[in-house]
Structures are given as structure tokens and as C-alpha cells.
Design an enzyme around this catalytic site. Structure first.
Site, mmCIF file in Angstrom:
data_model
loop_
_atom_site.group_PDB
_atom_site.id
_atom_site.type_symbol
_atom_site.label_atom_id
_atom_site.label_comp_id
_atom_site.label_asym_id
_atom_site.label_seq_id
_atom_site.Cartn_x
_atom_site.Cartn_y
_atom_site.Cartn_z
ATOM 1 N N HIS A 1 1.407 3.481 -10.399
ATOM 2 C CA HIS A 1 0.598 4.085 -9.080
ATOM 3 C C HIS A 1 -0.703 3.332 -9.055
ATOM 4 C CE1 HIS A 1 -1.013 7.932 -6.944
ATOM 5 N NE2 HIS A 1 -1.583 6.786 -6.338
ATOM 6 N N HIS B 1 -2.555 1.138 -5.970
ATOM 7 C CA HIS B 1 -2.188 0.235 -4.452
ATOM 8 C C HIS B 1 -2.917 -1.012 -4.665
ATOM 9 C CE1 HIS B 1 -1.564 4.225 -2.610
ATOM 10 N NE2 HIS B 1 -1.962 4.691 -3.837
ATOM 11 N N HIS C 1 3.141 10.328 -2.486
ATOM 12 C CA HIS C 1 2.044 10.924 -2.648
ATOM 13 C C HIS C 1 2.127 12.444 -2.340
ATOM 14 C CE1 HIS C 1 0.178 6.961 -3.458
ATOM 15 N NE2 HIS C 1 -0.810 7.404 -3.610
ATOM 16 N N GLU D 1 -2.016 15.842 -4.144
ATOM 17 C CA GLU D 1 -3.220 15.182 -4.415
ATOM 18 C C GLU D 1 -4.439 16.179 -4.025
ATOM 19 O OE1 GLU D 1 -4.241 11.437 -2.833
ATOM 20 O OE2 GLU D 1 -5.985 10.864 -4.224
ATOM 21 N N ASP E 1 -4.580 3.967 -9.693
ATOM 22 C CA ASP E 1 -4.739 4.193 -8.249
ATOM 23 C C ASP E 1 -5.413 3.089 -7.314
ATOM 24 O OD1 ASP E 1 -4.016 5.675 -5.857
ATOM 25 O OD2 ASP E 1 -5.627 7.270 -6.441
ATOM 26 N N ASP E 2 -6.684 3.220 -7.369
ATOM 27 C CA ASP E 2 -7.406 2.071 -6.723
ATOM 28 C C ASP E 2 -8.528 1.715 -7.505
ATOM 29 O OD1 ASP E 2 -6.254 2.221 -3.846
ATOM 30 O OD2 ASP E 2 -6.802 4.380 -4.420
HETATM 31 N N1 LIG Z 1 -5.456 7.820 -3.701
HETATM 32 C C1 LIG Z 1 -4.875 7.898 -2.471
HETATM 33 N N2 LIG Z 1 -4.337 8.738 -1.872
HETATM 34 C C2 LIG Z 1 -3.564 8.561 -0.802
HETATM 35 N N3 LIG Z 1 -3.431 7.436 -0.157
HETATM 36 C C3 LIG Z 1 -3.916 6.433 -1.028
HETATM 37 N N4 LIG Z 1 -4.206 4.911 -0.650
HETATM 38 C C4 LIG Z 1 -4.741 4.432 -1.456
HETATM 39 N N5 LIG Z 1 -5.315 5.328 -2.444
HETATM 40 C C5 LIG Z 1 -4.881 6.483 -2.016
HETATM 41 ZN ZN LIG Z 2 -2.556 6.454 -4.421
#
Ligand SMILES: Nc1ncnc2[nH]cnc12
Ligand SMILES: [Zn+2]
Length: 310
Positions: free
Chosen positions: A9, A11, A189, A192, A270-271
């Protein structure tokens, strides 16, 4: 030998570091609304998912060419490899690029190029998962899948991301059915910021094989039982949850409870450029703050490989 670890997971656009934003802006002759990296970094304070997404999409303006996407992915593979990642299934958001005039071909070509050589160059086996922006019209999602199939894009799966509340999985039944019929693996997703109901929908209507985040399942005992019984992996992102205020503090993160209840939990970044680090930073933070044990770490590593598609 290194212990195998899959990141499931992440991006790729969320691995765009501030330094790279400035370098790519210069390379592509793009004016940024920040004078320097410190001014940009000062914006990395988020109150919720949307406050992050606003900056995440804005910063993508510097990604224009296939080479930009390839460089972005190579930088991620290098960093992930240094953090012990041996497998990576990376999300990308095609609509965030096509909507600003970048050809889908350029996005796919750059990422596919980097992915094809990631094992040889960095020791990271990789696959690409195209992710639908759920807050865009459903018709755009259908068109995106058709375009990816027409291009014969070398993707392993289809995902669903972006603003969750008000955009339930039920909107995307048809596009996910088509993706499955085409042999793609499917994930979404869910849970969350959104309710446990969205996790049920992702399972029952989209028939996903993994849930991204999914931590709101803990509000619903029947759902936890289902996820445990069917061994549906949850790709949890602890530092992301804290930075987006899904969890007030890492000390309160439910990951240990999730492991103890028998959920197939994995740890992911995630990011990473936005949330304080890569997958190894997530493990280090869990160890420092929650005292993650060697046994728990072993379970999380094992789960990541079991949950991997590649
Ligand atoms: N945590 C996240 N939740 C939903 N969309 C995303 N796009 C990038 N990061 C995300
Ligand atoms: Zn994500």
C-alpha cells in the site's frame, strides 16, 4: 539473507519528495507556488484526508513526462530497498495525470519501465496497481479501465482511492466486475475515514482480495469475524493514520489489537514523502512507541508475503 517483506500500500505519487518536486519543476520549467523547500514543507500539516489530498494533487503538477514517472519510481525502489522491501505493489492514480493533460501512455510507460527493471536494479520485485479516483464520476472510471486494457498496460490490479466519505464502493460495481473478468486482482481503500459499511461493500460488491487501511473494521465485531475467517489482508499504514488524524496518536494505534484478534495485518507507508517515512520508518515508529515485539514483526513480515499478488 534478508527476510522477505512486501509493501502493498504505497501511492507512487505519494513518494514524491519535496527536493524532487523542486528538481522536476526546474527540469520542466514549471513555476511552483512556494519559494523554497521549507515553505513547501510548512504545508505538510494535515487535519484529515482531504487536507492532504489537496496538496498531494497540487504537487503532481511537476510530473509531466514518462521520464519523470520512471525517475519517481526508481527513487522509490532505491529507498524501499534500503528499508528492507523485497516486493512492492505500487498504486498510481492515472486520472490525476490525464485530467491535467498528461497522456496515459506517458504515465504507464514511465512506471512500467522502472517496474520492469526494479528487481535487477534494486532487488525489489514489483507490480503496478492502477487506482480509480472514487471522487470523480463513475463514467471516468469505466473509461480509464477501457483505456488501460486497450493500451495493454502491464498492471497487476485495480484499486480505489481518494476522498472516501460519500463515495461508497457500491458506485464502482461494474468497473470492478470488468476488471475481475479481465484477470486483474482487485483491492480498495475502505474504512480509513469511512464506515465499516464501506468495507462490507468492498468485499460483497467489488469482491476485493485485500482491504487498504480497513482499521474502522474494529467498530464492527461481525466484520472482524468475517475478515479473520476469510483471511482477508488489511494493508494498514500507521504513520499515515496519525498524520491524517484517523488515529489521535501512534500510542493509540490499534495494530496490536488487530494482530491479537487474528486479522491478517500488514504495515505500509501509504504516502511516504508526506507522512514521515517509508515502511522501515513505520516499523521503527511502532517499535519505539508501542514496543512492537520480534514475534509481532515476524507476523507482519509473513503476512505481507502471504498477502502479496506477485
Ligand atoms: N491515504 C489515502 N487515502 C485515500 N486516497 C489516497 N491517495 C493517496 N493516499 C491516499
Ligand atoms: Zn492509500
Amino acid at each position: 539473507m534478508t527476510t522477505p517483506l512486501a509493501e502493498l500500500h504505497m501511492h507512487i505519487e505519494g513518494s514524491l519528495e519535496p527536493e524532487q518536486i523542486f528538481a522536476l519543476a526546474e527540469r520542466n520549467g514549471i513555476a511552483l507556488p512556494y519559494n523554497d523547500i521549507d515553505e513547501l514543507r510548512a504545508r505538510y500539516e494535515f487535519t484529515d484526508l482531504q487536507s492532504f489530498l489537496d496538496l498531494y494533487y497540487a504537487n503532481m503538477s511537476v510530473l509531466r513526462t514518462a521520464e519523470d514517472f520512471a525517475d519517481l519510481a526508481r527513487a522509490y525502489f532505491a529507498r524501499a530497498s534500503a528499508g528492507g522491501v523485497t516486493h512492492a505493489e505500487i498504486f498510481f492514480d492515472p486520472q490525476a495525470h490525464t485530467s491535467r493533460g498528461v497522456a496515459l501512455e506517458a504515465v504507464v510507460e514511465g512506471l512500467a519501465d522502472a517496474s520492469a527493471s526494479s528487481e535487477r536494479e534494486f532487488g525489489v520485485k514489483s507490480g503496478l496497481i492502477a487506482s480509480i479516483l472514487r471522487d470523480k464520476p463513475v463514467l471516468h472510471a469505466n473509461k480509464l479501465l477501457d483505456d488501460l486494457l486497450e493500451l495493454k498496460a502491464p498492471i497487476i490490479g485495480l484499486g480505489l482511492d481518494s476522498a472516501e466519505m460519500g463515495f461508497p464502493p457500491s458506485l464502482f460495481v461494474d468497473v470492478f466486475a470488468k476488471a475481475r473478468a479481465e484477470g486483474l486482482r482487485v483491492v480498495a481503500h475502505a474504512g480509513e475515514e469511512g464506515p465499516s459499511e464501506y468495507i462490507w461493500q468492498a468485499l460483497d460488491l467489488l469482491k476485493v482480495e485485500r482491504i487498504d487501511h480497513g482499521i474502522r473494521c474494529l467498530d464492527d465485531d461481525a466484520l472482524v469475524t468475517r475478515l479473520v475467517d476469510e483471511e482477508i489482508p488489511l494493508t494498514v499504514c500507521p504513520l499515515s493514520n496519525v498524520r491524517l488524524q484517523v488515529t489521535p496518536d501512534l500510542r493509540d494505534h490499534p495494530i496490536r489489537n488487530m494482530i491479537e484478534r487474528g486479522l491478517v495485518v500488514t504495515v505500509n507507508s501509504d504516502d511516504p514523502a508526506y507522512f514521515g517515512g517509508y515502511v522501515d520508518d513505520n516499523f521503527a515508529a511502532l517499535t519505539d512507541t508501542l514496543g512492537l515485539t520480534d514475534r509481532e514483526r515476524e507476523i507482519l513480515y509473513d503476512n505481507s508475503i502471504k498477502a502479496s499478488f506477485i
